[in-house]
Scaffold this motif. Structure first.
Motif, PDB file in Angstrom:
ATOM      1  N   SER A  25      38.929  66.313  -9.687  1.00 47.84           N
ATOM      2  CA  SER A  25      40.316  66.795  -9.532  1.00 47.84           C
ATOM      3  C   SER A  25      41.306  65.992 -10.372  1.00 47.84           C
ATOM      4  CB  SER A  25      40.736  66.759  -8.051  1.00 47.84           C
ATOM      5  OG  SER A  25      39.892  67.582  -7.275  1.00 47.84           O
ATOM      6  N   PRO A  27      42.916  65.789 -14.668  1.00 55.26           N
ATOM      7  CA  PRO A  27      42.984  66.567 -15.904  1.00 55.26           C
ATOM      8  C   PRO A  27      42.028  66.050 -16.975  1.00 55.26           C
ATOM      9  CG  PRO A  27      44.906  65.146 -15.711  1.00 55.26           C
ATOM     10  CD  PRO A  27      44.177  65.048 -14.404  1.00 55.26           C
ATOM     11  N   GLU A  74      52.393  62.740 -18.187  1.00 58.62           N
ATOM     12  CA  GLU A  74      52.742  63.974 -17.482  1.00 58.62           C
ATOM     13  C   GLU A  74      52.337  63.881 -16.005  1.00 58.62           C
ATOM     14  OE1 GLU A  74      51.391  67.469 -19.515  1.00 58.62           O
ATOM     15  OE2 GLU A  74      52.187  66.794 -21.455  1.00 58.62           O
ATOM     16  N   PRO A  75      53.049  64.600 -15.129  1.00 57.49           N
ATOM     17  CA  PRO A  75      52.843  64.477 -13.677  1.00 57.49           C
ATOM     18  C   PRO A  75      51.403  64.679 -13.207  1.00 57.49           C
ATOM     19  CG  PRO A  75      54.843  65.716 -14.107  1.00 57.49           C
ATOM     20  CD  PRO A  75      54.178  65.516 -15.439  1.00 57.49           C
ATOM     21  N   ASP A  76      50.680  65.631 -13.824  1.00 52.20           N
ATOM     22  CA  ASP A  76      49.329  65.906 -13.329  1.00 52.20           C
ATOM     23  C   ASP A  76      48.345  64.772 -13.609  1.00 52.20           C
ATOM     24  OD1 ASP A  76      49.204  66.325 -16.101  1.00 52.20           O
ATOM     25  OD2 ASP A  76      47.663  67.876 -15.909  1.00 52.20           O
ATOM     26  N   ALA A  77      48.743  63.822 -14.483  1.00 53.63           N
ATOM     27  CA  ALA A  77      47.872  62.697 -14.808  1.00 53.63           C
ATOM     28  C   ALA A  77      48.261  61.421 -14.052  1.00 53.63           C
ATOM     29  CB  ALA A  77      47.891  62.434 -16.312  1.00 53.63           C
ATOM     30  N   ASP A  79      47.688  60.451 -11.058  1.00 51.79           N
ATOM     31  CA  ASP A  79      46.644  59.862 -10.219  1.00 51.79           C
ATOM     32  C   ASP A  79      45.299  59.731 -10.927  1.00 51.79           C
ATOM     33  OD1 ASP A  79      48.365  59.604  -8.014  1.00 51.79           O
ATOM     34  OD2 ASP A  79      47.996  61.691  -7.431  1.00 51.79           O
TER      35      ASP A  79
END
Length: 217
Positions: A25, A27, A74-77, A79
């Protein structure tokens, strides 16, 4: 998790990166996707990269590093992420360390996909592409077409790309040994490297990789 995926051409990095990123889960950040996105969006870095590429020159490390830095912010990275094709050399590896230090984070693992050189040559040199549709891919040994030289899907002509010739593959391997392999020793010194065999079926390699990362597939 923050992971770097390394391995020679033909090791199946792109395939494994997609599966691992989905299972974890996080990117999947590939150098190819970074270049395509920046060029298509007309970003300053994309414009610089395109200038070098049009001139037939290698894109400088600072441009690639800048693209990677922007994508990891970027936000999706936030975590975690899986890097595929970056870092490609010691300069980029050192830059990545600096980027992570700046964000107060660090790599969790460097996953090294190991494949014998002769197998790499066999995998790549045996590929055949359809002239009508590049997504129709066959292999003379592993996934041969029903009729030699003819695409099973559309009947188009199958051919070997110039980049897939044995001589070209061996030259690409030389570049990998010279430029990219040194980062494995660099990360071994940081006790981050986990090496697995990339031989076998895709799901077998994925399971091996997940276990090496301390996760269940």
């Amino acid at each position: 998790m923050r992971i770097v995926l390394v391995g020679p051409p033909g090791a199946g990095k792109g395939t494994q990166a997609a599966y691992l990123a989905k299972n974890l889960s996080i990117p999947h950040i590939s150098t190819g996707d970074l270049f395509r996105a920046n060029i298509s969006q007309g970003t300053p870095l994309g414009q610089k990269a395109q200038e070098y590429m049009r001139a037939g020159q290698l894109v400088p490390d600072e441009v690639t590093i800048g693209m990677a830095r922007g994508r990891m912010a970027e936000p999706d990275a936030a975590d975690g992420f899986l890097l595929d094709g970056f870092p490609r050399n010691l300069s980029q590896a050192e830059a990545l360390d600096g980027i992570l230090r700046g964000t107060g984070t660090k790599l969790d693992a460097v996953l090294d996909l190991e494949v014998p050189e002769d197998e790499v040559v066999k995998r790549i040199a045996g590929r055949r592409m359809c002239r009508n549709d590049s997504t129709h891919i066959f292999h003379v040994e592993y996934t041969p077409p029903k009729t030699e030289g003819v695409c099973d899907v559309c009947g188009g002509e199958l051919y070997q790309r110039e980049d897939d010739s044995e001589d070209t593959v061996r030259k690409r391997l030389e570049v990998y040994h010279t430029e990219t392999e040194p980062i494995i020793d660099y990360y071994k010194a940081q006790e981050l490297v986990v090496t697995i065999s990339a031989l076998g079926k895709v799901d077998e390699v994925t399971r091996r990789a997940m276990e090496a990362l301390g996760r269940s597939a």
